[in-house]
Design a protein around this motif. Structure first.
Motif, PDB file in Angstrom:
ATOM      1  N   ARG A  17       0.783  -0.933   0.428  1.00  0.00           N
ATOM      2  CA  ARG A  17      -0.446   0.152  -0.471  1.00  0.00           C
ATOM      3  C   ARG A  17       0.899   1.085  -0.239  1.00  0.00           C
ATOM      4  NH1 ARG A  17      -4.550   1.903   1.922  1.00  0.00           N
ATOM      5  NH2 ARG A  17      -6.508   0.453   1.684  1.00  0.00           N
ATOM      6  N   LEU A  18       1.850   0.945   1.152  1.00  0.00           N
ATOM      7  CA  LEU A  18       2.721   2.239   0.979  1.00  0.00           C
ATOM      8  C   LEU A  18       3.310   3.160   0.132  1.00  0.00           C
ATOM      9  CD1 LEU A  18       3.973   2.200   4.959  1.00  0.00           C
ATOM     10  CD2 LEU A  18       2.145   3.779   3.941  1.00  0.00           C
ATOM     11  N   ALA A  19       4.304   1.460  -0.948  1.00  0.00           N
ATOM     12  CA  ALA A  19       5.217   1.861  -2.197  1.00  0.00           C
ATOM     13  C   ALA A  19       4.196   2.182  -3.384  1.00  0.00           C
ATOM     14  CB  ALA A  19       5.321  -0.060  -2.097  1.00  0.00           C
ATOM     15  N   THR A  20       2.891   1.850  -3.630  1.00  0.00           N
ATOM     16  CA  THR A  20       1.664   2.138  -4.349  1.00  0.00           C
ATOM     17  C   THR A  20       0.893   3.452  -4.429  1.00  0.00           C
ATOM     18  OG1 THR A  20       1.602  -0.213  -4.466  1.00  0.00           O
ATOM     19  CG2 THR A  20       0.208   1.268  -5.745  1.00  0.00           C
ATOM     20  N   ARG A  21       1.061   4.092  -3.000  1.00  0.00           N
ATOM     21  CA  ARG A  21       0.605   5.214  -2.463  1.00  0.00           C
ATOM     22  C   ARG A  21       0.644   6.473  -3.599  1.00  0.00           C
ATOM     23  NH1 ARG A  21       0.438   9.759   1.304  1.00  0.00           N
ATOM     24  NH2 ARG A  21      -1.540   9.819   2.166  1.00  0.00           N
ATOM     25  N   PRO A  22       1.465   6.692  -3.852  1.00  0.00           N
ATOM     26  CA  PRO A  22       1.432   7.848  -5.013  1.00  0.00           C
ATOM     27  C   PRO A  22       1.169   7.768  -6.017  1.00  0.00           C
ATOM     28  CG  PRO A  22       3.469   7.633  -4.184  1.00  0.00           C
ATOM     29  CD  PRO A  22       2.677   6.091  -3.611  1.00  0.00           C
ATOM     30  N   ALA A  23       1.020   6.925  -6.592  1.00  0.00           N
ATOM     31  CA  ALA A  23       0.136   6.583  -7.859  1.00  0.00           C
ATOM     32  C   ALA A  23      -1.623   7.183  -7.723  1.00  0.00           C
ATOM     33  CB  ALA A  23      -0.287   4.874  -8.480  1.00  0.00           C
ATOM     34  N   HIS A  24      -1.870   5.796  -6.330  1.00  0.00           N
ATOM     35  CA  HIS A  24      -3.174   5.709  -5.854  1.00  0.00           C
ATOM     36  C   HIS A  24      -3.809   7.561  -5.589  1.00  0.00           C
ATOM     37  CE1 HIS A  24      -6.981   4.793  -3.815  1.00  0.00           C
ATOM     38  NE2 HIS A  24      -6.619   5.076  -2.743  1.00  0.00           N
ATOM     39  N   LEU A  25      -2.899   8.233  -5.081  1.00  0.00           N
ATOM     40  CA  LEU A  25      -3.348   9.366  -4.564  1.00  0.00           C
ATOM     41  C   LEU A  25      -3.499   9.939  -6.117  1.00  0.00           C
ATOM     42  CD1 LEU A  25      -1.092   9.847  -1.447  1.00  0.00           C
ATOM     43  CD2 LEU A  25      -3.698   9.651  -1.595  1.00  0.00           C
ATOM     44  N   ALA A  26      -2.528   9.933  -7.123  1.00  0.00           N
ATOM     45  CA  ALA A  26      -2.715  11.256  -7.995  1.00  0.00           C
ATOM     46  C   ALA A  26      -3.326  10.364  -8.933  1.00  0.00           C
ATOM     47  CB  ALA A  26      -1.266  10.590  -9.101  1.00  0.00           C
ATOM     48  N   ARG A  27      -4.230   9.674  -8.451  1.00  0.00           N
ATOM     49  CA  ARG A  27      -5.918   9.359  -9.043  1.00  0.00           C
ATOM     50  C   ARG A  27      -7.030  10.009  -8.619  1.00  0.00           C
ATOM     51  NH1 ARG A  27      -8.057   5.018 -10.111  1.00  0.00           N
ATOM     52  NH2 ARG A  27      -8.937   5.116 -11.970  1.00  0.00           N
ATOM     53  N   LEU A  28      -6.670  10.348  -7.111  1.00  0.00           N
ATOM     54  CA  LEU A  28      -7.692  11.155  -6.768  1.00  0.00           C
ATOM     55  C   LEU A  28      -7.692  12.191  -6.656  1.00  0.00           C
ATOM     56  CD1 LEU A  28      -7.059   8.816  -3.520  1.00  0.00           C
ATOM     57  CD2 LEU A  28      -9.318   9.271  -4.944  1.00  0.00           C
ATOM     58  N   GLU A  29      -6.269  13.304  -7.047  1.00  0.00           N
ATOM     59  CA  GLU A  29      -6.010  14.206  -7.286  1.00  0.00           C
ATOM     60  C   GLU A  29      -6.651  14.686  -8.005  1.00  0.00           C
ATOM     61  OE1 GLU A  29      -4.872  16.047  -5.070  1.00  0.00           O
ATOM     62  OE2 GLU A  29      -4.304  15.989  -3.337  1.00  0.00           O
ATOM     63  N   GLN A  30      -7.106  13.647  -9.531  1.00  0.00           N
ATOM     64  CA  GLN A  30      -7.433  14.257 -10.394  1.00  0.00           C
ATOM     65  C   GLN A  30      -8.676  14.378 -10.747  1.00  0.00           C
ATOM     66  OE1 GLN A  30      -6.840  10.936 -13.883  1.00  0.00           O
ATOM     67  NE2 GLN A  30      -6.683  12.567 -15.700  1.00  0.00           N
ATOM     68  N   LEU A  31      -9.599  13.450  -9.969  1.00  0.00           N
ATOM     69  CA  LEU A  31     -11.088  13.735  -9.537  1.00  0.00           C
ATOM     70  C   LEU A  31     -11.183  15.038  -9.047  1.00  0.00           C
ATOM     71  CD1 LEU A  31     -11.832  10.064  -8.670  1.00  0.00           C
ATOM     72  CD2 LEU A  31     -12.972  10.841 -10.406  1.00  0.00           C
ATOM     73  N   LYS A  32     -10.343  15.365  -7.460  1.00  0.00           N
ATOM     74  CA  LYS A  32     -10.196  16.810  -6.941  1.00  0.00           C
ATOM     75  C   LYS A  32     -10.669  17.488  -8.098  1.00  0.00           C
ATOM     76  CE  LYS A  32      -7.637  18.230  -4.220  1.00  0.00           C
ATOM     77  NZ  LYS A  32      -6.171  18.524  -3.616  1.00  0.00           N
ATOM     78  N   ASN A  33      -9.482  17.384  -8.707  1.00  0.00           N
ATOM     79  CA  ASN A  33      -9.002  18.944  -9.629  1.00  0.00           C
ATOM     80  C   ASN A  33     -10.412  18.430 -10.564  1.00  0.00           C
ATOM     81  OD1 ASN A  33      -6.844  19.024  -8.090  1.00  0.00           O
ATOM     82  ND2 ASN A  33      -5.650  18.452  -9.695  1.00  0.00           N
ATOM     83  N   GLN A  34     -10.563  17.796 -11.220  1.00  0.00           N
ATOM     84  CA  GLN A  34     -12.459  17.825 -11.941  1.00  0.00           C
ATOM     85  C   GLN A  34     -13.085  18.301 -10.958  1.00  0.00           C
ATOM     86  OE1 GLN A  34     -11.823  14.083 -13.648  1.00  0.00           O
ATOM     87  NE2 GLN A  34     -10.240  14.170 -14.912  1.00  0.00           N
ATOM     88  N   GLY A  35     -13.056  18.094  -9.961  1.00  0.00           N
ATOM     89  CA  GLY A  35     -14.512  18.809  -9.323  1.00  0.00           C
ATOM     90  C   GLY A  35     -15.380  17.830  -9.032  1.00  0.00           C
ATOM     91  N   HIS A  36     -14.745  16.389  -9.263  1.00  0.00           N
ATOM     92  CA  HIS A  36     -15.562  15.130  -8.741  1.00  0.00           C
ATOM     93  C   HIS A  36     -16.131  14.214  -7.723  1.00  0.00           C
ATOM     94  CE1 HIS A  36     -17.367  15.497 -13.066  1.00  0.00           C
ATOM     95  NE2 HIS A  36     -15.815  15.316 -13.383  1.00  0.00           N
ATOM     96  N   LEU A  38     -16.274  13.781  -3.898  1.00  0.00           N
ATOM     97  CA  LEU A  38     -16.926  14.676  -2.847  1.00  0.00           C
ATOM     98  C   LEU A  38     -15.454  13.544  -1.234  1.00  0.00           C
ATOM     99  CD1 LEU A  38     -19.053  15.240  -1.711  1.00  0.00           C
ATOM    100  CD2 LEU A  38     -20.258  13.008  -1.300  1.00  0.00           C
ATOM    101  N   LEU A  39     -15.357  12.946  -1.494  1.00  0.00           N
ATOM    102  CA  LEU A  39     -14.671  12.342  -0.141  1.00  0.00           C
ATOM    103  C   LEU A  39     -13.579  10.974  -0.937  1.00  0.00           C
ATOM    104  CD1 LEU A  39     -15.644   9.821   1.649  1.00  0.00           C
ATOM    105  CD2 LEU A  39     -17.267  11.301   2.163  1.00  0.00           C
ATOM    106  N   ALA A  40     -12.629  11.183   0.618  1.00  0.00           N
ATOM    107  CA  ALA A  40     -12.132   9.278  -0.334  1.00  0.00           C
ATOM    108  C   ALA A  40     -10.701   8.997   1.181  1.00  0.00           C
ATOM    109  CB  ALA A  40     -11.312   9.622  -1.279  1.00  0.00           C
TER     110      ALA A  40
END
Length: 99
Positions: A17-36, A38-40
């Motif tokens: 989980r820790l090793a893969t976290r940057p890639a996982h968070l990058a996708r969530l940041e993309q959703l956030k930046n698109q305004g989509h 709500l929470l994560a």
């Protein structure tokens, strides 16, 4: 419409989980930046904000997608799933009522 994505970790997933976290968070940041987004966030494996070595039992994402199929497709492409952190993900429609 909003959809909730609840993903369950495999046992002893913390290191991967820790090793893969940057890639996982990058996708969530993309959703956030698109305004989509709500929470994560993750669900700690123990009753603690910082579970330490106990790690996490899963994650919850609530985000807006055009359809259930789109939400499922997004969940299926999660780096945590590809890396073997998640055993499975459940995607369901979510109706925000409060706040």
């Amino acid at each position: 419409m909003f959809y909730m994505i609840y993903s369950e970790d495999v046992a002893n997933s913390l290191e991967q989980r820790l090793a893969t976290r940057p890639a996982h968070l990058a996708r969530l940041e993309q959703l956030k930046n698109q305004g989509h987004l709500l929470l994560a966030g993750p669900t700690p494996a123990i009753d603690s904000m910082d579970p330490g070595a106990a790690g996490f039992s899963g994650s919850l994402v609530v985000a807006e997608f055009a359809s259930l199929a789109d939400a499922q497709s997004w969940a299926d492409a999660d780096p945590y799933l590809a890396a073997g952190v998640y055993a499975r993900s459940t995607v369901k429609p979510f109706k925000k009522v409060l706040p």
